[in-house]
Design a protein around this motif. Structure first.
Motif, short mmCIF file in Angstrom:
data_model
loop_
_atom_site.label_atom_id
_atom_site.label_comp_id
_atom_site.label_asym_id
_atom_site.label_seq_id
_atom_site.Cartn_x
_atom_site.Cartn_y
_atom_site.Cartn_z
N SER A 25 0.94 -1.27 -0.10
CA SER A 25 0.10 0.06 -0.10
C SER A 25 0.76 1.27 -0.05
CB SER A 25 -0.86 -0.07 1.46
OG SER A 25 -1.56 1.11 1.37
N PHE A 26 0.56 2.15 -0.79
CA PHE A 26 1.23 3.33 -0.98
C PHE A 26 0.67 4.48 0.13
CE2 PHE A 26 2.46 1.29 -4.89
CZ PHE A 26 3.84 1.35 -4.71
N GLY A 60 5.73 2.57 4.06
CA GLY A 60 6.95 3.11 3.88
C GLY A 60 7.09 4.39 4.06
N CYS A 61 6.21 5.42 4.29
CA CYS A 61 6.11 6.65 4.49
C CYS A 61 7.30 7.44 5.55
CB CYS A 61 4.79 7.46 4.86
SG CYS A 61 3.69 6.95 3.77
N ASP A 62 7.42 6.57 6.66
CA ASP A 62 8.41 6.89 7.55
C ASP A 62 10.02 6.92 6.78
OD1 ASP A 62 8.50 4.06 7.62
OD2 ASP A 62 8.99 4.26 9.85
N MET A 63 10.05 5.85 6.19
CA MET A 63 11.59 5.66 5.63
C MET A 63 11.66 6.84 4.22
SD MET A 63 13.62 2.38 4.48
CE MET A 63 13.45 1.73 6.08
N LEU A 110 10.31 3.21 -1.53
CA LEU A 110 10.37 1.92 -2.32
C LEU A 110 11.25 0.98 -1.38
CD1 LEU A 110 10.77 2.89 -6.02
CD2 LEU A 110 8.60 1.93 -4.93
N LEU A 111 12.29 1.38 -0.82
CA LEU A 111 13.04 0.80 0.00
C LEU A 111 12.52 0.50 1.17
CD1 LEU A 111 16.59 2.39 -0.48
CD2 LEU A 111 15.76 0.09 -1.19
N LYS A 117 8.22 -5.55 3.97
CA LYS A 117 7.79 -6.82 3.36
C LYS A 117 8.58 -7.78 3.82
CE LYS A 117 4.96 -8.97 0.41
NZ LYS A 117 3.63 -9.03 0.45
N ILE A 118 9.85 -7.70 4.05
CA ILE A 118 10.83 -8.68 4.21
C ILE A 118 10.81 -9.06 5.74
CG2 ILE A 118 13.37 -9.07 4.45
CD1 ILE A 118 13.72 -7.81 1.91
#
Length: 135
Positions: A25-26, A60-63, A110-111, A117-118
């Motif tokens: 999710s973006f 992924g927003c925080d990263m 993206l990272l 996910k990992i």
């Protein structure tokens, strides 16, 4: 406002199915994961629920934010050390600065998605390997 998504884990199969329910999710999502395994203590349940929720609902927003700040700081350092005074605040420098922040945000996002996910897969696998999950 979107309602809260709740997943309940009662056995190994439902824990494995949690991975199939995970979608990238973006946008930020909210939800709760409840572990109802009889052989686990309440402290273990809370610890694992917290980890699973963090990795399952992360967007992924925080990263992305961290990377955009890092790219901005690197760009400012580059301009200060490798640019002369007359070219420091021209149009091209400002465009490159904005582009570096956007590139940093996208790259971080993206990272972050890949990382979480990992981490979700690793956490589920660790939980599956625990002796407390019998069925």
């Amino acid at each position: 406002m979107k309602e809260l998504t709740v997943y309940t884990i009662n056995n190994k199969q439902e824990l494995k199915e949690l991975l199939s329910h995970h979608k990238i999710s973006f946008l930020p999502r909210r939800g709760k994961i409840n572990i109802s395994l009889d052989h686990m203590t309440e402290t273990d349940k809370l610890r694992w629920e917290k980890k699973l929720c963090r990795y399952f609902f992360e967007c992924g927003c925080d990263m992305g934010a961290r990377f955009s700040v890092a790219f901005l700081l690197l760009f400012v350092a580059y301009v200060l050390f490798f640019s002369d005074l007359k070219n420091m605040l021209n149009y091209q420098t400002i465009v490159y600065g904005i582009a570096s922040v956007i590139i940093g945000a996208v790259l971080g996002k993206l990272l972050g998605l890949i990382y979480y996910k990992i981490m979700l897969y690793n956490t589920v696998n660790k939980l599956l390997k625990r002796e407390q999950i019998v069925n």
